[in-house]
Write a protein that holds these residues in place. Structure first.
Motif, PDB file in Angstrom:
ATOM      1  N   LYS A 162     126.384  72.085 -43.904  1.00  0.00           N
ATOM      2  CA  LYS A 162     125.795  71.628 -42.642  1.00  0.00           C
ATOM      3  C   LYS A 162     124.589  72.475 -42.267  1.00  0.00           C
ATOM      4  N   GLN A 163     124.722  73.793 -42.439  1.00  0.00           N
ATOM      5  CA  GLN A 163     123.610  74.685 -42.128  1.00  0.00           C
ATOM      6  C   GLN A 163     122.415  74.378 -43.011  1.00  0.00           C
ATOM      7  N   GLU A 164     122.662  74.171 -44.309  1.00  0.00           N
ATOM      8  CA  GLU A 164     121.569  73.857 -45.232  1.00  0.00           C
ATOM      9  C   GLU A 164     120.901  72.535 -44.860  1.00  0.00           C
ATOM     10  N   ASP A 165     121.707  71.539 -44.483  1.00  0.00           N
ATOM     11  CA  ASP A 165     121.145  70.243 -44.088  1.00  0.00           C
ATOM     12  C   ASP A 165     120.252  70.384 -42.860  1.00  0.00           C
ATOM     13  N   LEU A 166     120.699  71.170 -41.871  1.00  0.00           N
ATOM     14  CA  LEU A 166     119.906  71.353 -40.664  1.00  0.00           C
ATOM     15  C   LEU A 166     118.663  72.185 -40.941  1.00  0.00           C
ATOM     16  N   LEU A 167     118.799  73.207 -41.780  1.00  0.00           N
ATOM     17  CA  LEU A 167     117.642  74.048 -42.093  1.00  0.00           C
ATOM     18  C   LEU A 167     116.543  73.242 -42.783  1.00  0.00           C
ATOM     19  N   ARG A 168     116.950  72.257 -43.585  1.00  0.00           N
ATOM     20  CA  ARG A 168     115.949  71.435 -44.265  1.00  0.00           C
ATOM     21  C   ARG A 168     115.145  70.596 -43.278  1.00  0.00           C
ATOM     22  N   GLN A 169     115.678  70.381 -42.081  1.00  0.00           N
ATOM     23  CA  GLN A 169     114.951  69.604 -41.078  1.00  0.00           C
ATOM     24  C   GLN A 169     113.904  70.432 -40.339  1.00  0.00           C
ATOM     25  N   LEU A 170     113.927  71.746 -40.543  1.00  0.00           N
ATOM     26  CA  LEU A 170     113.032  72.629 -39.803  1.00  0.00           C
ATOM     27  C   LEU A 170     111.731  72.862 -40.558  1.00  0.00           C
ATOM     28  N   SER A 171     110.724  73.266 -39.809  1.00  0.00           N
ATOM     29  CA  SER A 171     109.463  73.675 -40.422  1.00  0.00           C
ATOM     30  C   SER A 171     109.649  75.027 -41.093  1.00  0.00           C
ATOM     31  N   VAL A 172     108.667  75.422 -41.866  1.00  0.00           N
ATOM     32  CA  VAL A 172     108.741  76.718 -42.560  1.00  0.00           C
ATOM     33  C   VAL A 172     108.859  77.859 -41.551  1.00  0.00           C
ATOM     34  N   ASP A 173     108.083  77.792 -40.462  1.00  0.00           N
ATOM     35  CA  ASP A 173     108.112  78.857 -39.452  1.00  0.00           C
ATOM     36  C   ASP A 173     109.470  78.928 -38.753  1.00  0.00           C
ATOM     37  N   ASP A 174     110.026  77.764 -38.395  1.00  0.00           N
ATOM     38  CA  ASP A 174     111.329  77.765 -37.727  1.00  0.00           C
ATOM     39  C   ASP A 174     112.424  78.263 -38.656  1.00  0.00           C
ATOM     40  N   ARG A 175     112.333  77.890 -39.918  1.00  0.00           N
ATOM     41  CA  ARG A 175     113.335  78.358 -40.885  1.00  0.00           C
ATOM     42  C   ARG A 175     113.252  79.866 -41.050  1.00  0.00           C
ATOM     43  N   ALA A 176     112.034  80.389 -41.073  1.00  0.00           N
ATOM     44  CA  ALA A 176     111.859  81.836 -41.186  1.00  0.00           C
ATOM     45  C   ALA A 176     112.409  82.557 -39.959  1.00  0.00           C
ATOM     46  N   ALA A 177     112.206  81.973 -38.767  1.00  0.00           N
ATOM     47  CA  ALA A 177     112.721  82.569 -37.527  1.00  0.00           C
ATOM     48  C   ALA A 177     114.244  82.613 -37.549  1.00  0.00           C
TER      49      ALA A 177
END
Length: 281
Positions: free
Chosen positions: A83-98
């Motif tokens: 679930k975490q991986e699925d949600l992280l894929r929806q984020l931009s690079v900057d949001d994922r880094a944050a």
């Protein structure tokens, strides 16, 4: 994790098989008594008694219960990671880094507790891990919700050459023109009503966006405060209580997101609470 009952252990015992066996021994037992029953139906009665004794005995075994609980937790951890991986894929690079940066800060808090002067019990570490995991889950859900709102506002702005406010003003001028026909006025008034509703929705979206930005900042500051307290305090139990208090303070935020999931698109995986945070041994 939901507390398991006797029936859960019985179902696990029915299909349980020792390491190295391809077929559960219970299936062999059932097959043997079924075959013997065709020769003498009395074996079916005996087999039913043996089956009942086997299932209840194994399901009541504490070691087997610990195995079933451990396997269930492992399955839930794998589901949570997905679930975490699925949600992280929806984020931009900057949001994922944050997100990953804050996640590392939480890991450093747990590591500090393991190596600090205070003796953190396994129970304290489990409580802290679960509390920090909940913070990170809420943080991730807020990031995904923010991305949905930003996408909504961006698409709304990109689909129109003229802003809504300017279109509302223009429509009002057309409606007020004395020479306009009845049917055209009715049509323009319908357009105006729709535009006013859209303008209200976009104002609400911007208000929600401001709220999310504030909550994201609050969570980051809370993690930094917990990090500082983990260094200064020698009492792991106090830190555990502090993390739990922070999580409780975000209950209203979790409910806020649930109430608005239809507005920002149903993301069902976001709406389930995790049962803890996987912690490196």
């Amino acid at each position: 994790m939901t507390r398991l009952g006797l029936w859960d252990y019985v179902k696990a015992a029915f299909n349980a098989r020792p390491l190295g066996m391809f077929v559960p021994p219970n299936w062999v037992l059932i097959g043997a008594f079924t075959a013997l029953g065709f020769l003498n139906p009395g074996f079916w009665v005996v087999g039913a008694g043996v089956e009942l004794a086997y299932l209840v005995g194994l399901a009541s075994n504490k070691r087997f219960q610990r195995f079933v609980v451990g396997r269930r937790m492992s399955q839930q951890n794998r589901m949570l990671v997905k679930k975490q991986e699925d949600l992280l894929r929806q984020l931009s690079v900057d949001d994922r880094a944050a997100y990953l940066l804050l996640d590392q800060r939480c890991d450093s808090i747990l590591e500090q507790q393991k190596q600090g002067t205070g003796v953190a019990s396994r129970a304290d570490l489990a409580i802290q891990s679960e509390g920090l995991g909940r913070l990170m889950w809420i943080y991730l859900r807020l990031l995904v919700t923010r991305a949905a709102i930003v996408r909504l506002l961006h698409e709304a702005a990109g689909n129109q050459r003229e802003g809504i406010d300017a279109r509302v003003r223009r429509l009002k001028l057309q409606i007020d023109a004395p020479e306009i026909g009845v049917e055209l006025r009715r049509s323009l008034e319908g357009q105006l009503q729709i535009l006013e509703q859209r303008a209200a929705s976009q104002r609400e979206a911007r208000d929600n966006l401001a709220f999310i930005e504030s909550e994201l900042t609050r969570i980051r500051e809370q993690v930094e405060l917990i990090k500082e307290q983990s260094v200064l305090s020698n009492d792991p139990s106090t830190l555990s209580m502090r993390i739990d208090e922070v999580g409780s303070s975000l209950n209203s935020t979790t409910q806020w997101m649930r109430d608005r999931q239809d507005v920002f698109g149903k993301i069902e995986a976001m709406m389930e609470e995790p049962h803890g945070r996987m912690m490196a041994e």
